[in-house]
Design a protein around this motif. Sequence first.
Motif, PDB file in Angstrom:
ATOM      1  N   GLN A1210     -11.706  67.509  70.304  1.00  0.00           N
ATOM      2  CA  GLN A1210     -12.283  67.088  69.065  1.00  0.00           C
ATOM      3  C   GLN A1210     -10.822  66.734  68.272  1.00  0.00           C
ATOM      4  N   ILE A1211     -10.855  65.611  67.624  1.00  0.00           N
ATOM      5  CA  ILE A1211      -9.741  65.175  66.803  1.00  0.00           C
ATOM      6  C   ILE A1211     -10.353  64.525  65.421  1.00  0.00           C
ATOM      7  N   GLN A1212      -9.674  65.186  64.440  1.00  0.00           N
ATOM      8  CA  GLN A1212      -9.858  64.649  62.992  1.00  0.00           C
ATOM      9  C   GLN A1212      -8.684  64.424  62.352  1.00  0.00           C
ATOM     10  N   ASN A1223     -10.499  66.941  51.559  1.00  0.00           N
ATOM     11  CA  ASN A1223     -10.591  67.208  52.796  1.00  0.00           C
ATOM     12  C   ASN A1223      -9.146  67.692  53.347  1.00  0.00           C
ATOM     13  N   GLN A1224      -9.081  68.965  53.709  1.00  0.00           N
ATOM     14  CA  GLN A1224      -7.795  69.131  54.034  1.00  0.00           C
ATOM     15  C   GLN A1224      -7.416  69.478  55.651  1.00  0.00           C
ATOM     16  N   GLU A1225      -8.547  69.476  56.348  1.00  0.00           N
ATOM     17  CA  GLU A1225      -8.425  69.996  57.705  1.00  0.00           C
ATOM     18  C   GLU A1225      -8.326  68.782  58.644  1.00  0.00           C
ATOM     19  N   SER A1226      -7.039  68.460  58.963  1.00  0.00           N
ATOM     20  CA  SER A1226      -6.585  67.607  60.096  1.00  0.00           C
ATOM     21  C   SER A1226      -6.370  68.539  61.258  1.00  0.00           C
ATOM     22  N   PHE A1227      -6.981  68.132  62.284  1.00  0.00           N
ATOM     23  CA  PHE A1227      -6.893  69.213  63.564  1.00  0.00           C
ATOM     24  C   PHE A1227      -7.036  68.306  64.963  1.00  0.00           C
ATOM     25  N   ILE A1228      -6.638  69.073  65.918  1.00  0.00           N
ATOM     26  CA  ILE A1228      -7.064  68.618  67.396  1.00  0.00           C
ATOM     27  C   ILE A1228      -7.501  70.110  67.759  1.00  0.00           C
ATOM     28  N   SER A1229      -8.836  70.083  68.331  1.00  0.00           N
ATOM     29  CA  SER A1229      -9.532  71.080  68.972  1.00  0.00           C
ATOM     30  C   SER A1229      -9.563  71.124  70.315  1.00  0.00           C
ATOM     31  N   VAL A1230      -9.208  72.078  71.335  1.00  0.00           N
ATOM     32  CA  VAL A1230      -9.351  72.024  72.570  1.00  0.00           C
ATOM     33  C   VAL A1230     -10.041  73.081  73.191  1.00  0.00           C
ATOM     34  N   ASN A1231     -11.396  73.007  73.618  1.00  0.00           N
ATOM     35  CA  ASN A1231     -12.363  73.884  74.150  1.00  0.00           C
ATOM     36  C   ASN A1231     -12.449  75.025  73.046  1.00  0.00           C
ATOM     37  N   GLY A1232     -12.708  74.496  71.850  1.00  0.00           N
ATOM     38  CA  GLY A1232     -12.977  75.510  70.823  1.00  0.00           C
ATOM     39  C   GLY A1232     -11.844  76.197  70.153  1.00  0.00           C
ATOM     40  N   THR A1233     -10.487  75.965  70.652  1.00  0.00           N
ATOM     41  CA  THR A1233      -9.460  76.442  70.061  1.00  0.00           C
ATOM     42  C   THR A1233      -9.026  75.310  69.170  1.00  0.00           C
ATOM     43  N   THR A1234      -8.825  75.591  67.711  1.00  0.00           N
ATOM     44  CA  THR A1234      -8.268  74.722  66.812  1.00  0.00           C
ATOM     45  C   THR A1234      -6.990  74.630  66.321  1.00  0.00           C
TER      46      THR A1234
END
Length: 1380
Positions: A1210-1212, A1223-1234
């Motif tokens: 997931q990429i936001q 909205n403060q959460e920019s992230f990359i999630s890999v297999n549930g690890t954010t």
Amino acid sequence: MQEVNTSRHPPIFLQPQNSGLRTSAYVPGKVAPVRPAPPPKIHASAKFSNSNSQDHTTFTFPAKEPHREIEMYRKRQHRNTLICFAVSSVSFFLVLAIILGVSARCAPDGNCPDQNPLLSSWNPGHDEQSRVVIKRGDLFRLDSSATVHSITIQEGGQLVFADDAEGSKNITLRTRYILIKDDGELHIGAEKCPYKSKAAISLYGRSDDGEDVIKPIWPFGMKFIGVEARGTLEVHGTPKLSWTLLAETLPPSGLEAGAYSFEKSFNRGLHVRVIDPDTAQVLTVDRFDTYDSYNESKRLQDFLRSLDPGRIVAFAVGDSADKSLLDETKLTIEGLLGSSYVKGLSYRQAWALVGVIGGKNTSCSEEVRDYENHSTGGKALARRQFVTVDGVKFAVLAYSEWSEGKEGLSGLACNLALKKILLLSSWQVGFFFLNPGTHFSAGSTSETTLVHQNCQIPSPLHLKERVQLMVYASCLGSFQLKFNSKILKKLGAIAGIMEDKFYSPGTSAFYYISLQNYLILILVFILVLLSKIQLQIQGFKTMFKFPPWYILCVCVSPGTLTSQPKHAKGPHQHHNTNPCVSTHASPNLQIKNTIGYDTLGHCFFMEDGIEQRNTLYHNFGLVTRPGALFPTDRDDAMCTSIRDKVYGNYIPVPTNDCKAVSTFWIAHPNNHLISNAAAGSQDTGIWYLFHETPTRESQGLYPEAKAELTPLGIFYNNRVHSNFKGGLFIDKGVKTTNASAEDPREYLCLDNSARFRPHQDADPQKPRVAAVIDGLIAFKNNNYGAWIRGGDVIVKNSGFADNGIGLTFASDGSFPNDEGSSQEVTDSLFVGESGNHGFHGGQNKYYGIGGLDNKTRTLPKNKTFPIRGFQIYDGPIHVTRSTFKNFVPTAERYISAIGFLLKNQWQMTPKNNISLVEFDASVSLRAFFGKPGPWFEDNEKDGDKNSVFHDVDGSVTGYRDTYVGRIENYLIRHPSCVNVTQWNGVICSGKYAQIYIHTWYPDNLTMSIVRDEYPVNAMEMRGVNQRAVFQPVVMLKKGYTVHWNGPVPKETVIYLINFDKDDWIRVGLCYPPDTIFQVTSNIYRRQTRAVYSPEDYGPLSSLDELQKQQSQRKYYFDKSTGLLFLFLQARHSRDGHSYCSTEGCERIKILATTQSTNISHCMAKAYPKYSQKPTTIVPMPSKARTACKDCGAVQRVFTSDHQKTYLSIQIQSLNKAEIEQGNQESFISVNGTTFLFKEVGFFVIIVDACTGGVIKERGFSKDETAKLNKYLQSEVPQRSVVLLSTRGALAGLDGISETLMTLGITKAPHFHNKESLAFFGFRGDYKPSWIKLATCPAGQGLGKLEKYIPLQLEEYSCTKVFTSQRKDLKLLKKALSAVH
């Protein structure tokens, strides 16, 4: 024709020449001449002499070294001898190899039936009067196309289709029928020698042909391929992959942004379109009236100058555009777009241009046509081809024309040019590519052709025409919505010839306009093997004709079936007017890799209810339409108009008697379904139903197969989508008796009496055997993803997405038939509305705004239909270890993860348990109990009011061990309950059960039940189907009173349902004061209908006395209020999911005698006398503060590709505006690890594509574009997944555009005016289909992007590729081994 003894005719397979090994087709008895053995060697002395034998040669040696010289001479002689021998041997073996190679090439292949040297060439020509009989001694090879009246192959005769290595024979045989019997054989290829050419058998003729033309042959009819006793039929086409899953989405236009077209006449001015070269999206639609206004010309000039370099611009003149077009504007068009004609534009001159900002004339395509005599003499046409960053070619077209018929016509378009798809070795140019849309109805399919992009072979295959329907192949919400693509090769086909028009009027024929009949009937055969063939345009115009594949295996001895193998492997059937494959009384069949496309009636059809141990593996049914053959085939119109088999004037009810046409119609559960797909059925994809007795040809010949009690066979990895009624259905049966006055319905119409309850050995006295539904994928089904009635049933590892209702479990209403059974879903995923927006067309009548992106999408039912992930009906059910995603209500409709059956008048057990479930942040409505309005109506049925489930661990509500019911239900409330108004629900602690009340005389009463603690909140119950059967859910250890809306019932029976030992409630039933009672209790065993332990109740004089003796069989009648009080207390334990005790159902029977006919409603007298203060017996637990860590499905990706491992990403990326909005959460999630990042700039994560482990992570500030570019060029290792996200307003993105090409995108993107991006890339020698670049301009947001990336692929060049054992193949082997 010469006749020979059939017992000694030569075999059709010969042993290959020059081979000492036996082939698999070796036939004992075949003798080949051999060379005689050489004579034995004789060792004798040989003397060599000649005419000068008296002359002797003398050798002299030096005296000192005679022995050394002699030894050297001998060595030289030995060496020369070896050299000569070696040269001779090599020469010999070389010549021998050449001879053998030539001989082998010239020798016939023993595996190929057409290469039998004993076959004689047969070319009968074209004669529709020729009745051919091939009998003993006739061994024919058909070498050319032919037309005959009919062919009968018997008494050892053989007919073989000729073939060649190049596959160029292409033989078509036209005949009315082919009958094979009595050791006759028909061969088209063989299993080890597939037919390479195109063989076609066309069956011609009309049903009204007289007997002078053709007489029907029983039981086949007039138009068929029939195999009778001791007949052999083998048809084997070239092996190929018949269908597969697409790796990426095919939009309806071929373009992700959608196609665009515009055409309008007499719309003056310059029509302008601006297109994004990276995505083919039309960004600007505008018109500039440069004929009438100088301001419009200036506006056009300013507009063009504001465009970013690289933008595609298209112009088309409408009517005229020259009068006010300023010179400086013309210079701007010339300078930015490279136009050569704009300077000379004149009155009504047709002009079209397609160019690129900054590209000048090298990128410009334009044309002009002069206006003369009210016409331009044709279109001025401009066209250029471009490519997106994803590698999709698209064309931009502009045209302008003036003519008397089309005054001032102008048009612009942006369409697909070519779409690359999977390259599969067995798919070839010219194959037909079929795809239904992955939306709510696949009734319409798109057909296109595969072509090569260039002359280089092999090269990727492309679609020649654009597809017409959305084909979604993304993984959203952890759900892989991949489409089942299908290939129809131009291969061997068996077809029924269709007349040009309808020729035989009649009620039944109306439904089969202009279509003919074709069937295969198999009786007691020697061998039938069919693979890789097509069957098309089959069926008949009248009812009750056989389907294209009609399989009937007759026992050769009691209990013994034919021992030869039987399979249907890889045939393609399309445009049939009858079922695809119909089996009757046929066990142990294998139906594999078979495709049924666009057929009428049930496609894969197990008809008689006794077909068992058959295996359906990797079959695909696509577009199954209603037919007239059976009642269950028919739609509304056919159901009510075809009435020749009903009794009297009965008019069938479509929803009850018909409307069940299914792609897979499985009439007995003991069959195996592995890796099949069903898409586009008018009603259901896969339907399991249960015959009470054998039907059709098997009726009266076989004993009952006990379908309802038989355990389910293997069900694994099947997918159902785009079916109008439902994906999977397990319920009901068919009527097994003829129509009569007692039951006027037609024989074999749908019947609601059957209930699936599997037990060991089909014996209800033995333990239950759970039916396991493993790996079901159900999406875009208009109504149900799956409806399953009966128990025990376990659904696991399954996925449900975009269905009207994902999954519904149903028992048997008030009293489940199989006491103690239950249903469970575990380790599964439910998605409300995915990114698959669908395609408006076909039966997709409704569309509206929805989904997380709040975009237009197709909808099930209509705009207001309440979508539910899991639907609770009666129970008991258990939902555990499952995940819910994307359930977001809209202003028009409710969308809930958990919901209830609408307008439910049946029971609802509090033993419906939910535990260990996970709700994604995208779920805003976890549960919903309904509200009055569309679809819910008044929401006042008995089941609606008593809707309830047990939140075992608090994973739904946050309150452990609580019950969730409807907010207005005061039978289950206490003062500490928590209202959830959004759900229309209430959360309460406590212990709950049910009472089942059945009354007679009168038996149409309405009952009111009220708890003493809430006397003003009575629940009014209407009963089941307006019968006096009531089953309220009650809180234990509380008091209740019961009242009626009419005269008191003379007989009342109360059952204790789900009461554990010593559980109790107190009830007071309203009666007239003069009533005389007889109250008794007993234990009723429903299975045997036996009654045990009868006891009489005795009267007491006060309620206090009754309170003290509540465990005794006593009652108290308060004449002042008219209430008969008694305690309902369980004396026996309950086991598992049984609703009654281990001894049976404890019940109380009340017989009342009274002269009163008044309404028996005592509430006004009962309260406040018996009112109680509300109390909480079981305290409410504290609400959990943290989310459940171990909740939800274990697996993250649900797909039919079980052999693959996927990486969940997931990429936001947030732009400046989104950050300012909070909205403060920019992230990359890999297999549930954010991985969060909070600084403005770039964030990169590198993942090993072979292991799925994160290798590197690094952030770059907004000013470090150069460092980012260098990092991507030098620090990313081979075989890596590259994930890139951004935060805030960024500039200078063009600095990395060239580098992104090295990570998989097709061309350098244009980043002008782009503020944020998200990128999924790959470093390696392979370009995966999942590579994606998403960008958006300032002020627009990307949202959260989700992708599932396959790991450990061989294409990645992983050193250790993990190859998991194919579970489907393992189960297939298990299923096949069980029948041997």
